[in-house]
Each structure stands twice: as C-alpha cells, then as structure tokens.
Design an enzyme around this catalytic site. Structure first.
Site, PDB file in Angstrom:
ATOM      1  N   CYS A   1      49.303  26.710  42.852  1.00 64.47           N
ATOM      2  CA  CYS A   1      49.402  26.908  41.422  1.00 64.47           C
ATOM      3  C   CYS A   1      50.310  27.787  40.967  1.00 64.47           C
ATOM      4  O   CYS A   1      50.682  27.671  39.538  1.00 64.47           O
ATOM      5  CB  CYS A   1      48.104  28.182  41.087  1.00 64.47           C
ATOM      6  SG  CYS A   1      46.521  27.510  41.540  1.00 64.47           S
TER       7      CYS A   1
ATOM      8  N   HIS B   1      49.395  31.412  34.518  1.00 64.31           N
ATOM      9  CA  HIS B   1      48.536  30.669  35.220  1.00 64.31           C
ATOM     10  C   HIS B   1      47.119  30.724  34.762  1.00 64.31           C
ATOM     11  O   HIS B   1      46.486  32.032  34.807  1.00 64.31           O
ATOM     12  CB  HIS B   1      48.963  30.638  36.775  1.00 64.31           C
ATOM     13  CG  HIS B   1      47.608  29.754  37.644  1.00 64.31           C
ATOM     14  ND1 HIS B   1      47.199  28.675  37.225  1.00 64.31           N
ATOM     15  CD2 HIS B   1      47.029  30.251  38.603  1.00 64.31           C
ATOM     16  CE1 HIS B   1      46.393  28.089  37.960  1.00 64.31           C
ATOM     17  NE2 HIS B   1      46.071  28.919  38.906  1.00 64.31           N
TER      18      HIS B   1
ATOM     19  N   ASN C   1      40.620  26.272  36.107  1.00 59.65           N
ATOM     20  CA  ASN C   1      41.834  26.241  36.975  1.00 59.65           C
ATOM     21  C   ASN C   1      42.243  25.138  37.401  1.00 59.65           C
ATOM     22  O   ASN C   1      41.910  24.413  38.100  1.00 59.65           O
ATOM     23  CB  ASN C   1      41.742  27.150  38.238  1.00 59.65           C
ATOM     24  CG  ASN C   1      42.990  27.346  39.144  1.00 59.65           C
ATOM     25  OD1 ASN C   1      43.970  26.677  38.923  1.00 59.65           O
ATOM     26  ND2 ASN C   1      42.907  28.318  39.887  1.00 59.65           N
TER      27      ASN C   1
HETATM   28  N1  ACO Z   1      27.364  31.364  40.758  1.00 58.99           N
HETATM   29  C1  ACO Z   1      26.779  32.935  41.200  1.00 58.99           C
HETATM   30  N2  ACO Z   1      26.938  33.670  41.866  1.00 58.99           N
HETATM   31  C2  ACO Z   1      28.011  33.428  42.798  1.00 58.99           C
HETATM   32  C3  ACO Z   1      28.934  32.317  42.378  1.00 58.99           C
HETATM   33  C4  ACO Z   1      28.592  31.286  41.409  1.00 58.99           C
HETATM   34  N3  ACO Z   1      29.193  30.212  41.199  1.00 58.99           N
HETATM   35  N4  ACO Z   1      30.032  32.324  43.311  1.00 58.99           N
HETATM   36  C5  ACO Z   1      29.847  33.378  44.002  1.00 58.99           C
HETATM   37  N5  ACO Z   1      28.907  34.252  43.444  1.00 58.99           N
HETATM   38  C6  ACO Z   1      27.941  35.418  43.979  1.00 58.99           C
HETATM   39  C7  ACO Z   1      28.692  35.804  45.438  1.00 58.99           C
HETATM   40  O1  ACO Z   1      28.141  35.336  46.562  1.00 58.99           O
HETATM   41  C8  ACO Z   1      28.439  37.294  45.356  1.00 58.99           C
HETATM   42  O2  ACO Z   1      26.905  37.526  45.521  1.00 58.99           O
HETATM   43  P1  ACO Z   1      26.577  38.833  46.370  1.00 58.99           P
HETATM   44  O3  ACO Z   1      26.930  40.263  45.715  1.00 58.99           O
HETATM   45  O4  ACO Z   1      25.160  38.676  46.644  1.00 58.99           O
HETATM   46  O5  ACO Z   1      27.275  38.605  47.899  1.00 58.99           O
HETATM   47  C9  ACO Z   1      28.621  37.708  43.897  1.00 58.99           C
HETATM   48  O6  ACO Z   1      28.538  36.473  42.857  1.00 58.99           O
HETATM   49  C10 ACO Z   1      29.904  38.375  43.679  1.00 58.99           C
HETATM   50  O7  ACO Z   1      30.896  37.600  44.250  1.00 58.99           O
HETATM   51  P2  ACO Z   1      32.346  38.158  44.328  1.00 58.99           P
HETATM   52  O8  ACO Z   1      33.238  37.250  45.208  1.00 58.99           O
HETATM   53  O9  ACO Z   1      32.690  39.464  44.386  1.00 58.99           O
HETATM   54  O10 ACO Z   1      32.646  37.783  42.658  1.00 58.99           O
HETATM   55  P3  ACO Z   1      34.049  38.040  41.996  1.00 58.99           P
HETATM   56  O11 ACO Z   1      34.018  38.932  40.785  1.00 58.99           O
HETATM   57  O12 ACO Z   1      35.236  38.598  42.882  1.00 58.99           O
HETATM   58  O13 ACO Z   1      34.358  36.630  41.271  1.00 58.99           O
HETATM   59  C11 ACO Z   1      35.863  34.700  41.720  1.00 58.99           C
HETATM   60  C12 ACO Z   1      34.779  35.764  42.198  1.00 58.99           C
HETATM   61  C13 ACO Z   1      35.824  34.325  40.365  1.00 58.99           C
HETATM   62  C14 ACO Z   1      36.267  33.545  42.758  1.00 58.99           C
HETATM   63  C15 ACO Z   1      37.238  35.688  41.577  1.00 58.99           C
HETATM   64  O14 ACO Z   1      37.220  36.685  42.946  1.00 58.99           O
HETATM   65  C16 ACO Z   1      38.340  35.166  41.423  1.00 58.99           C
HETATM   66  O15 ACO Z   1      38.601  34.386  40.413  1.00 58.99           O
HETATM   67  N6  ACO Z   1      39.569  35.275  42.316  1.00 58.99           N
HETATM   68  C17 ACO Z   1      40.613  34.508  42.262  1.00 58.99           C
HETATM   69  C18 ACO Z   1      40.712  33.423  42.115  1.00 58.99           C
HETATM   70  C19 ACO Z   1      42.184  32.820  41.646  1.00 58.99           C
HETATM   71  O16 ACO Z   1      42.692  33.416  40.845  1.00 58.99           O
HETATM   72  N7  ACO Z   1      42.784  31.751  42.431  1.00 58.99           N
HETATM   73  C20 ACO Z   1      44.158  31.450  41.765  1.00 58.99           C
HETATM   74  C21 ACO Z   1      44.838  30.953  42.521  1.00 58.99           C
HETATM   75  S1  ACO Z   1      44.073  29.122  42.816  1.00 58.99           S
HETATM   76  C22 ACO Z   1      45.200  28.166  43.649  1.00 58.99           C
HETATM   77  O17 ACO Z   1      46.250  28.429  44.114  1.00 58.99           O
HETATM   78  C23 ACO Z   1      44.834  26.698  43.977  1.00 58.99           C
END
Ligand code: ACO
Length: 316
Positions: free
Chosen positions: A106, A243, A273
C-alpha cells in the site's frame, strides 16, 4: 458483498463495514482483466490531462502487489499496450525508456513517486508515468470476513516532468520512505510459485488491529519527517491525501497532525482499500474535482505490508 458473505455462512452487515472502515462501495475487475488493463486506462487519462503523447514518456514506474505475471513486469506489459494503442491511433512511435515495477504494497505509489522523482532529478529520465494498479479481488479470501470486505481493484496515474525552475517552486519538495521487515507476519500473502504450483497460501492474511496500531504511528512519523525535510510545518499543508484504507486511520492521522478533516481527501467510501492505487485515485478525485489547485501544498502518505511506509510532499 454482505450477500456473498451470507451465502458462505459468514455474518456481516453494511452497518459494521461502514462504521468500522468508512467503505461503502468497491469495484472488482471482470474475469480476464489484469492490473495492466486498469493501469492502461489510468495512464491514458493522465497523459490526456498532461497534454502528452505516449512517445513523450521515457520512464514508467508501476506500483503493484498484484502483477499480471511473475515476470515480465506489469510495467513492461503496460508499456506495450500503450504503444500498441498509440500506433493504432497514428502516433509514429510508442513509449521508450525504462519500465519496471515497484512492490511496496500500500506504500507502493509513494515509493514509485520517490524513485521516479530521483531518476528525473539525476537526469536519467525526463517524463515519467507513475502508476498504482491493483486487482486485490484476486488475492482475497472470501471465507474471511475480517479481510475480504476491505479491499477493491483500481488504478491511478500521474505524469512527472523535468522542468526548469520557473519561480513557482512547483514539484516534489521532499520524500521520506521506510521499511521494517520484522512485521511481515501481520500483513502478507504467504504463497509463492515453485515447479508450476502455488506453494503456501496465495490469499491475503492480516491482523487488522496490529496493522491499525502500527499504521497510525508511522503515518504521523512520516508526515513530520517529510515536512521537516522540506522545511515546512503542518500549517503549510493545504491537503492531506492519505492511503485510503480506513476512515478511522485517516481521522487519527489528521488529529495527530492537527489538520481539520476538511483538509483531508477521502475516497475510501467509493473504492475501499485499493492498495498502491488508492493515493493516485484520491489525488485524481481531488484534482479533477477542483479541490486541489495549482500552487497548493499536498502531503501524500501511505503504509502497507512489509511493513513499508512513507510520505511525499508536493507543491502543485
Ligand atoms: N463484519 C462483522 N463483524 C466483523 C467483520 C465483518 N466484516 N470483521 C470482523 N468482525 C468482528 C470481529 O470478529 C470481532 O468480533 P468479536 O469481538 O466477537 O471477536 C469484532 O468485529 C471486532 O473486530 P476488530 O478486529 O476489533 O475490529 P476493528 O475495529 O479493529 O476493525 C479492521 C477491523 C477494519 C480490519 C481494522 O482493524 C483496520 O482497518 N485495520 C487496518 C487495516 C489497514 O489499514 N490495512 C492497511 C494496509 S493494507 C495493505 O498494505 C495491503
């Protein structure tokens, strides 16, 4: 997407995706389309906007983690497609010079801009196409709701041109790029090709929370470092073009830099993304929409697998 997940027995909702990520729409390529096809469209649009022909270009730097082939590079395939189209339209010659890919996930577009800028500043090239192009839909695990709702396909491109100083001070003011390979495990596609077969897993794996925490830290560091290199401060920034991974990461970066959100270009809602394509897509939206104007200072920054991160400060 939510229907696709439900069909696989996975639980998600539009509310969860919008609230946690800001993503409302994504685009996936049709079967048979490759990163070079998306890059081709983006480059044609960039050349038209710059008033240049393919034969004016003597460097193509293409950022992708989803190349058409193991080799040759997607940049050379793109160069051929651009040349064929130019010849068909009566342009006597196609693109020449060097063409190669940059793989920094990214952060790829930030790396590619930095490399192209350096090659222009050393006189190796005079006019460069810098492209980010991705078909992330090909490496998503649609049985994993924690990753497959986040990524999309797309491409964006810019033209960089060597010019005599005209007093405007326009151009790339500074770049700052970094990598730290110890974080490989939190964001990777851990497969490879061997003996004609895929070894390991060819689908994206991500520890979202770990990536989130690292991303907000390094994006602040990169922004401060590039501003310091250029002798500028946050107050000099007219637009932040980050990004487009997650709206909450962008909000957090803006808060740390004390930039109001109305100075942040946000397009993650429109395409999710798209990895190396996300910054040029956002920049294109801002320039064509009349938000970013000549003379303004734009801070672009990215973070991604590797871990890689970096920033480029540009006066438009
Ligand atoms: N739908 C519903 N629930 C979901 C989903 C979904 N699609 N995905 C995860 N959940 C659930 C999880 O299982 C978890 O449930 P639990 O509490 O029962 O265990 C709950 O939602 C919360 O999950 P978290 O992982 O804590 O959610 P978070 O608020 O951290 O959001 C996310 C997740 C969106 C992936 C976030 O962490 C994020 O954006 N991370 C960064 C990603 C990024 O920036 N990548 C950039 C680089 S990408 C590259 O280089 C290719």
């Amino acid at each position: 997407m939510v229907e696709l997940l439900a069909a696989r027995g996975l639980d998600s909702s539009d509310e969860w995706i919008v609230e946690r990520t800001g993503i409302r729409n994504r685009h996936f390529v049709a079967d048979g389309m490759q990163a070079s096809d998306l890059a081709f469209q983006a480059c044609r649009a960039a050349l038209a906007a710059a008033g240049l022909k393919v034969s004016d270009i003597d460097l193509i730097v293409l950022a992708t983690s989803t190349p058409d082939m193991v080799f040759p590079s997607t940049a050379t395939i793109l160069q051929h497609k651009l040349t064929q189209a130019a010849l068909a339209e009566g342009d006597a010659s196609g693109a020449g010079g060097a063409a190669f890919d940059v793989q920094a996930v990214c952060s790829g577009f930030i790396y590619a801009l930095t490399v192209a800028d350096s090659l222009i500043k050393t006189g190796t090239a005079t006019k460069a196409l810098v492209v980010g192009a991705e078909v992330f839909s090909r490496i998503l695990d649609f049985n994993d709701r924690t990753t497959c709702v986040l990524f999309g396909d797309g491409a964006g491109a810019v033209v960089l041109e060597a010019c005599e100083h005209d007093g405007s001070g326009a151009g790339i003011l500074a770049s700052d790029i970094h990598a730290d390979g110890k974080h490989t495990g939190i964001l990777c596609v851990p497969g490879t090709v061997c003996g004609g077969a895929v070894l390991g897993d060819p689908l994206l794996k991500m520890d979202g929370q770990a990536v989130f925490k690292l991303a907000v830290g390094v994006l602040e560091d990169a922004a401060r470092a590039v501003l310091a290199k250029a002798g500028k401060t946050e107050a000099d920034v007219d637009w932040l073009v980050p990004h487009q991974a997650n709206i909450r990461i962008m909000q957090s970066t803006a808060r740390k830099l004390k930039l109001p959100m109305d100075k942040v270009v946000v397009t993650v809602d429109q395409h999710g993304n798209t990895s190396a394509a996300s910054i040029p897509l956002a920049l294109d939206h801002a320039v064509r929409g009349g938000l970013v104007k000549p003379g303004q200072t734009v801070l672009m920054e990215g973070v991604g697998g590797g871990f890689t991160w970096g920033a480029v400060l540009v006066k438009m």
